[in-house]
Design an enzyme around this catalytic site. Structure first.
Site, PDB file in Angstrom:
ATOM      1  N   LYS A 483       0.074 -15.101  -0.770  1.00 30.73           N
ATOM      2  CA  LYS A 483       0.250 -16.429  -1.338  1.00 30.73           C
ATOM      3  C   LYS A 483      -0.702 -16.640  -2.513  1.00 30.73           C
ATOM      4  O   LYS A 483      -1.799 -16.088  -2.542  1.00 30.73           O
ATOM      5  CB  LYS A 483      -0.005 -17.487  -0.265  1.00 30.73           C
ATOM      6  CG  LYS A 483       0.954 -17.409   0.915  1.00 30.73           C
ATOM      7  CD  LYS A 483       0.591 -18.413   1.998  1.00 30.73           C
ATOM      8  CE  LYS A 483       1.553 -18.308   3.186  1.00 30.73           C
ATOM      9  NZ  LYS A 483       1.196 -19.234   4.287  1.00 30.73           N
ATOM     10  N   ASP A 594       7.223  -3.445 -12.759  1.00 32.74           N
ATOM     11  CA  ASP A 594       7.864  -4.618 -12.145  1.00 32.74           C
ATOM     12  C   ASP A 594       8.043  -5.715 -13.184  1.00 32.74           C
ATOM     13  O   ASP A 594       7.703  -6.874 -12.943  1.00 32.74           O
ATOM     14  CB  ASP A 594       7.029  -5.113 -10.962  1.00 32.74           C
ATOM     15  CG  ASP A 594       7.830  -6.009 -10.019  1.00 32.74           C
ATOM     16  OD1 ASP A 594       9.083  -5.982 -10.096  1.00 32.74           O
ATOM     17  OD2 ASP A 594       7.220  -6.728  -9.210  1.00 32.74           O
TER      18      ASP A 594
END
Length: 804
Positions: A483, A594
């Site tokens: 997170k 990515d």
């Protein structure tokens, strides 16, 4: 009169039976084979045909085929002895060819019951099984009875199951099933646990049922399941059985229209449950947890089955659902999911990202702010392994042994590397402090009392203070690593704080990669790393805070203001500058691996910065063309050449950036399963429309009237080249950057001349970087773009008061 009533009752029962039969699923394909036998066997009302007397719908091709028989007294009573008295032994490559009546997802069940036959002990067999493009078993062997269940989408009229003995060994099979599956059983798109996105590729993947569990500690036999599934009791998987109360109210289950059917799960599953035993403690705040052993290196589809057979009124059952401590559902209120009806089935599907752990935990627990009595429950659970990028559903047993050695070596290597890096950090830190103190001393004639020291390692206490003890209201993102919280340091600087999930598959590898990459490189179009914390086994990274979030959130799916065409071009240029610097800023290129719109962040002025370097990898040496490595990245953005060959180059980033360019132009997700089939994949759809001359269909309607034709043409040409199938045909990031700068200039002044005799690409310092087959001049931007910075100065702006 009695006779008349009896006749009426008979007809009522008969009609009810007809209705029941008509509602039950009738598979179009239902091939059940009793291997190695010439006789048929009935098991629970299902007839398995002897494979030596098969009809034309199934063809067995094997040379030679050796039927084997055993006496029924060697088979445990819990197994259907008639089915497992025979087996087909394969001494060479063999296959079963099935004719398929209806395309769609099918189950394949392989039954193995090893027994000794003449000179063959089946527990010594070693073999592989494959079908379509999927490897179901690799060098498989077993000395216990086992049934392997798989499901895959069949798209042709024939299906061939290949059985291949390992060198010097043989194969065997006791029974085989190929059965059609209801269309609604497996969804096409499922939300992922670790992020707000979804897994879109399920229709093309094969699945293996790893666990099918009935809560309430009660087994469900295939005869009590309309799809002949076997559900095992949950008792052996429970972590804390003393917290659990088993409940059974099968008759209470109420299937409602539009909800789950008996094919999703039978009443014997929805009618039993394991619930939190909180009757004697209204303040109880705990989880019920089940532990499962899984194969690392795979994604998993997890299906939770719920049915509130416990509550006496609505609104009494609200709780949290977790997988490996990640939320699968927060504050799940069953009454809201079942149209305010009690005892109504509901199921929840989620996909776990690829895991490197051999353990998967599932939990349900009390919702801390629930207004009702603390409670939690689960009725059933299914865990299905998803085939990987190679099409494998199995781990080679031989690789596990070598993998253990590799893992040990890897741990030792990482440990040595970490110690080495820490030593370098410590030395650099010491030198910086000594130099700063010497500077202060020289300037003032003596040491400056109370002079601040500088570092880069934050204390956990400082992180907790900055995030209000990781207050979830401060979460600004969730990724595969963990997170991300918004935090404020003691000096009032806003930062983004990424807290690693200890069960994350990326874990320490991404933690170390982020620190290593961003400690060596600084660029105005790369998100800056401020520091890190590894106290108490935490893995926490601190970055500069980017006020305007992700590029993705400004293109679709949010209420953010619409970006103009000029601003989109500027963002693309900024992103390209960051990637170009990664590819060329050191002796070896750094490949991001990515690149996607979610990893391009925007600051308060909407300036773009590339983020998330956890998957980044050092590129090949000058005398090599590529790096061979496992495929990493995000679905929809992956370079197909890299995906197939596992050969990574800078051109893999170029392909992903080309996908981003189409996102910017079209203002829609890369994969959108809600659209018609031909439009689901953005790249395929946009490319086809572009070739047909249908540009107006793909361009974001919000850009209407803003785009100058020459600018659009240059942009499209650039995107198309980035997406070339062969990496050699794609431009470098330098060429992409030049073309985007050109598109912006054409947008700002389409009449301006772009011609020049300068054919080299230069940095702001004037050093030539790369020759271009072009007749135009290119500028990197301002001199502040690139900052050559060493480890000891990366974190120089952090004060000692917030660090240890």
């Amino acid at each position: 009169m009695y006779i008349g009533k009896f006749k009426i009752s008979v007809w009522v029962v008969f009609a009810m039976c007809l209705i029941k039969c008509s509602l039950e699923f009738d598979p179009a394909d239902n091939r059940l084979i009793n291997c190695g036998s010439s006789t048929n066997v009935s098991v629970g009302g299902r007839v398995f045909l002897g494979d030596s007397s098969l009809n034309s719908s199934v063809v067995l091709s094997t040379s030679p085929k050796i039927p084997a028989n055993t006496s029924s007294n060697s088979i445990p009573s819990s197994y259907p002895s008639d089915l497992y008295k025979t087996a087909q032994i394969f001494s060479g490559n063999s296959n079963y060819t099935f004719s398929v009546s209806k395309h769609g997802r099918h189950w394949i069940r392989l039954h193995f019951f090893p027994f000794a036959y003449q000179n063959n002990n089946m527990s010594h067999a070693s073999f592989s099984v494959s079908v379509q493009d999927f490897i179901l078993l690799r060098n498989f062997r077993t000395d216990i009875p086992v049934v392997k269940e798989y499901s895959l989408n069949v798209t042709s009229d024939k299906l061939v199951l290949y059985i291949t003995p390992s060198p010097g060994s043989f194969a065997f099979l006791n029974a085989l099933e190929l059965v059609s599956v209801p269309d609604e059983l497996i969804p096409h798109s499922v939300k992922t646990v670790e992020s707000t996105g979804s897994y879109e590729n399920l229709v093309h993947q094969a699945l293996q049922t790893v666990f099918r569990v009935n809560m309430g500690n009660a087994a469900v036999n295939p005869q009590n399941d309309t799809l002949s599934r076997h559900w095992v009791p949950d008792g052996s998987f429970l972590n804390t059985p003393n917290l659990v109360q088993f409940v059974s109210k099968v008759q209470a289950v109420n299937y409602s229209e539009g909800g789950p059917t008996r094919e999703i799960a039978p009443p014997s599953v929805y009618g039993t449950a394991s619930k939190l035993n909180s009757e004697n403690d209204p303040t109880l705040n705990v989880n019920i947890t089940w532990n499962f052993n899984v194969d690392p290196g795979f994604r998993y589809l997890v299906r939770f089955h719920f049915c509130d057979i416990v509550s006496k009124s609505l609104g009494q059952m609200m709780f949290n659902v977790y997988i490996n401590s990640w939320y699968a559902s927060k504050h799940l209120d069953l009454s809201n999911q079942t149209s305010n009806k009690l005892a109504t089935p509901y199921y929840l599907d989620v996909v776990m990202k690829e895991t490197h752990s051999s353990s998967l935990t599932v939990s349900v627990g009390t919702a801390t702010d629930a207004t009702s009595y603390p409670n939690a429950m689960l009725n059933g659970l299914e865990i299905m392994k998803i085939s990987n990028v190679k099409g494998f559903l199995d781990v080679d047993p031989a690789s596990l042994k070598s993998g253990a050695k590799i893992k040990t070596g890897l741990i030792v290597g990482i440990s040595v590397g970490v110690v080495f890096i820490i030593m370098i950090f410590a030395l650099a830190f010491f030198l910086v402090i000594r130099r700063r103190k010497r500077t202060h001393s020289n300037a003032n004639g003596n040491k400056l009392d109370g002079a601040s020291e500088y570092g880069y390692r934050f204390s956990l206490a400082a992180i907790r203070k900055a995030t209000d003890n990781f207050n979830e209201s401060l979460i600004i993102g969730v990724g595969g690593f963990g997170k991300v919280f918004k935090g404020v340091l003691d000096d009032n600087r806003e930062v983004a704080i990424k807290r690693g999930n200890p069960d994350s598959q990326q874990g320490i590898n991404e933690f170390q990669t982020e620190i290593e990459m961003l400690s060596h490189f600084r660029h105005r179009h790369l998100v800056a790393l401020i520091g890190y914390c590894d106290e108490q086994s935490e893995m926490i990274l601190l970055y500069e805070y980017m006020e305007n979030g992700t590029l993705k959130s400004h293109l679709y799916g949010s209420d953010n203001p619409i970006l103009s065409w000029k601003k989109r071009l500027e963002i693309c240029i900024g992103s390209a500058r960051g990637l170009y610097y990664l590819h060329t800023g050191s002796a070896k290129p750094i490949i991001h691996r990515d690149v996607k719109s979610a990893n391009i962040l925007l600051d308060e002025n909407l300036m773009a910065k590339v983020a998330d370097f956890g998957l980044s990898k050092t590129g090949p040496d000058l005398d090599h063309t590529h790096v061979s490595t496992a495929v990493k990245g995000s679905f929809g953005y992956l370079d197909p050449e890299y995906l197939i060959r596992q050969q990574l180059t800078e051109k893999s980033d170029v392909y992903s950036f080309g996908v981003v360019l189409y996102e910017v132009l079209c203002g829609r997700p890369v994969i959108d399963p809600s659209l018609p089939r031909e439009m689901v994949n953005l790249v395929e759809w946009a490319t086809k429309q572009q070739k047909k001359g249908g540009l107006e269909k793909i361009i974001d309607p919000n850009l209407a009237g803003q785009m100058k034709p020459e600018s659009l043409r240059k942009f499209l040409e650039t995107a198309e080249k980035c997406l070339a199938e062969c990496g050699l045909d794609r431009p470098t990031m330098g060429e992409v950057l030049w073309n985007l700068e050109n598109a912006l200039q054409l947008q700002e002044d389409e009449a301006s001349s772009q011609d020049s005799d300068d054919v080299s690409l230069r940095t702001d310092e004037g050093r030539p970087l790369q020759s271009l087959s072009s007749t135009r001049q290119y500028s990197m931007g301002s001199a502040g773009d690139i900052v050559d910075i060493s480890m000891n100065t990366v974190f120089s702006q952090m004060r000692n008061g917030t660090m240890r």
